[in-house]
Design a protein around this motif. Sequence first.
Motif, PDB file in Angstrom:
ATOM      1  N   GLY A  23      33.054  50.588  34.373  1.00  0.00           N
ATOM      2  CA  GLY A  23      33.949  51.638  34.850  1.00  0.00           C
ATOM      3  C   GLY A  23      35.112  51.097  35.654  1.00  0.00           C
ATOM      4  N   VAL A  24      34.855  50.132  36.533  1.00  0.00           N
ATOM      5  CA  VAL A  24      35.916  49.552  37.376  1.00  0.00           C
ATOM      6  C   VAL A  24      36.940  48.800  36.530  1.00  0.00           C
ATOM      7  CG1 VAL A  24      36.385  47.836  39.160  1.00  0.00           C
ATOM      8  CG2 VAL A  24      34.477  49.437  39.440  1.00  0.00           C
ATOM      9  N   ALA A  26      37.551  49.213  33.332  1.00  0.00           N
ATOM     10  CA  ALA A  26      38.294  50.166  32.503  1.00  0.00           C
ATOM     11  C   ALA A  26      39.362  50.878  33.316  1.00  0.00           C
ATOM     12  CB  ALA A  26      37.318  51.174  31.889  1.00  0.00           C
ATOM     13  N   ARG A  27      39.045  51.206  34.585  1.00  0.00           N
ATOM     14  CA  ARG A  27      40.034  51.882  35.433  1.00  0.00           C
ATOM     15  C   ARG A  27      41.237  50.981  35.693  1.00  0.00           C
ATOM     16  NH1 ARG A  27      38.005  54.812  40.787  1.00  0.00           N
ATOM     17  NH2 ARG A  27      37.276  56.234  39.150  1.00  0.00           N
ATOM     18  N   ARG A  28      40.967  49.684  35.893  1.00  0.00           N
ATOM     19  CA  ARG A  28      42.080  48.748  36.111  1.00  0.00           C
ATOM     20  C   ARG A  28      42.986  48.687  34.891  1.00  0.00           C
ATOM     21  NH1 ARG A  28      39.179  43.539  39.081  1.00  0.00           N
ATOM     22  NH2 ARG A  28      38.687  44.615  41.058  1.00  0.00           N
ATOM     23  N   ARG A  30      43.337  51.006  32.641  1.00  0.00           N
ATOM     24  CA  ARG A  30      44.012  52.300  32.483  1.00  0.00           C
ATOM     25  C   ARG A  30      45.198  52.407  33.424  1.00  0.00           C
ATOM     26  NH1 ARG A  30      43.363  57.066  35.046  1.00  0.00           N
ATOM     27  NH2 ARG A  30      41.484  56.367  36.126  1.00  0.00           N
ATOM     28  N   LYS A  31      45.026  51.965  34.674  1.00  0.00           N
ATOM     29  CA  LYS A  31      46.130  52.038  35.635  1.00  0.00           C
ATOM     30  C   LYS A  31      47.251  51.076  35.287  1.00  0.00           C
ATOM     31  CE  LYS A  31      43.520  53.802  39.583  1.00  0.00           C
ATOM     32  NZ  LYS A  31      43.105  53.589  40.989  1.00  0.00           N
ATOM     33  N   THR A  36      45.784  54.026  27.707  1.00  0.00           N
ATOM     34  CA  THR A  36      45.268  54.914  28.754  1.00  0.00           C
ATOM     35  C   THR A  36      44.118  55.787  28.281  1.00  0.00           C
ATOM     36  OG1 THR A  36      47.458  54.985  29.741  1.00  0.00           O
ATOM     37  CG2 THR A  36      45.892  56.702  30.397  1.00  0.00           C
ATOM     38  N   TRP A  39      40.862  53.640  27.550  1.00  0.00           N
ATOM     39  CA  TRP A  39      40.219  53.098  28.747  1.00  0.00           C
ATOM     40  C   TRP A  39      39.680  54.190  29.661  1.00  0.00           C
ATOM     41  CZ3 TRP A  39      38.430  48.558  28.635  1.00  0.00           C
ATOM     42  CH2 TRP A  39      39.065  47.543  27.896  1.00  0.00           C
ATOM     43  N   LEU A  40      40.270  55.380  29.576  1.00  0.00           N
ATOM     44  CA  LEU A  40      39.732  56.503  30.327  1.00  0.00           C
ATOM     45  C   LEU A  40      38.327  56.862  29.805  1.00  0.00           C
ATOM     46  CD1 LEU A  40      39.983  58.770  32.409  1.00  0.00           C
ATOM     47  CD2 LEU A  40      41.126  60.157  30.648  1.00  0.00           C
ATOM     48  N   GLU A  43      35.960  54.151  30.907  1.00  0.00           N
ATOM     49  CA  GLU A  43      35.670  54.290  32.341  1.00  0.00           C
ATOM     50  C   GLU A  43      34.616  55.370  32.569  1.00  0.00           C
ATOM     51  OE1 GLU A  43      37.911  55.951  36.360  1.00  0.00           O
ATOM     52  OE2 GLU A  43      39.117  55.253  34.645  1.00  0.00           O
ATOM     53  N   ARG A  44      34.781  56.490  31.919  1.00  0.00           N
ATOM     54  CA  ARG A  44      33.815  57.581  32.074  1.00  0.00           C
ATOM     55  C   ARG A  44      32.439  57.171  31.547  1.00  0.00           C
ATOM     56  NH1 ARG A  44      37.639  62.645  30.095  1.00  0.00           N
ATOM     57  NH2 ARG A  44      38.865  62.812  32.044  1.00  0.00           N
TER      58      ARG A  44
END
Length: 248
Positions: A23-24, A26-28, A30-31, A36, A39-40, A43-44
Amino acid sequence: MTDTRILAIVVCVLAVAVGVMIGVLARRHRKAGKGTTFWLSVERLGFVIAVISGSASLIFSVLGPILERHADPPVPSPAVTGQPPSRTTGRSPSTPPPDGEPGSRRVVLSEQGFALGPPSSFPKPETDKIDLDSGHRGHGPIVEQWGMDSQPDPGGRTDIIIEDGEIHSYDGNERTMALLVEPGGGGFAACESALAREDGRVARIALDDLEAGSQVCASTDKGRTALVTVEEVSQGPVLTIGFTTWEG
């Protein structure tokens, strides 16, 4: 065995760590604007894995012990130092004298054809233990040490456990057994005498010392005396046993 529950908890904790890491990361991504939508979703998914694994770990570590305590709370007994096996001669008849005669005791359990075999894996019932107070499988020392039992059985604390190459007492250190030298000669009086002798009690007995007809006396954690007779030895290893447990 109860070791299976410990393994399950470890796996769940590792899965939580992996889920959080996914999750971490994937969030990186995505940001950073890299795919996007994709990776969202990743992350989920990672956080969902972490939540499910954490819940499973909580169930294994908290709910299991609660159910076990309600089912059959463990009965503590003092530990005794282990000692190499020895044999003790038993000469009393296999059938106990009627109640009221000298040396008699009330029979609380008597059973034949009980299979004592290799450890089974979760969720199957355990097959390597026998609680001679209840006649059921019982639980081993891990339950009292960790408060967890992934394979709960109706029995209480086990009295004999079979493993590769030997049978042993509850934790392998308590000298609560005595191997009788003369097959067929065991009874309450013989077991009482054998277990009373310091040099007669053992914590472990090699399977090589057991064959059809061998008899083992045992003291249970509830203070009873039991006679275990080996009916058959087969691959596994598996011992088919009969046992009689007397009060006191």
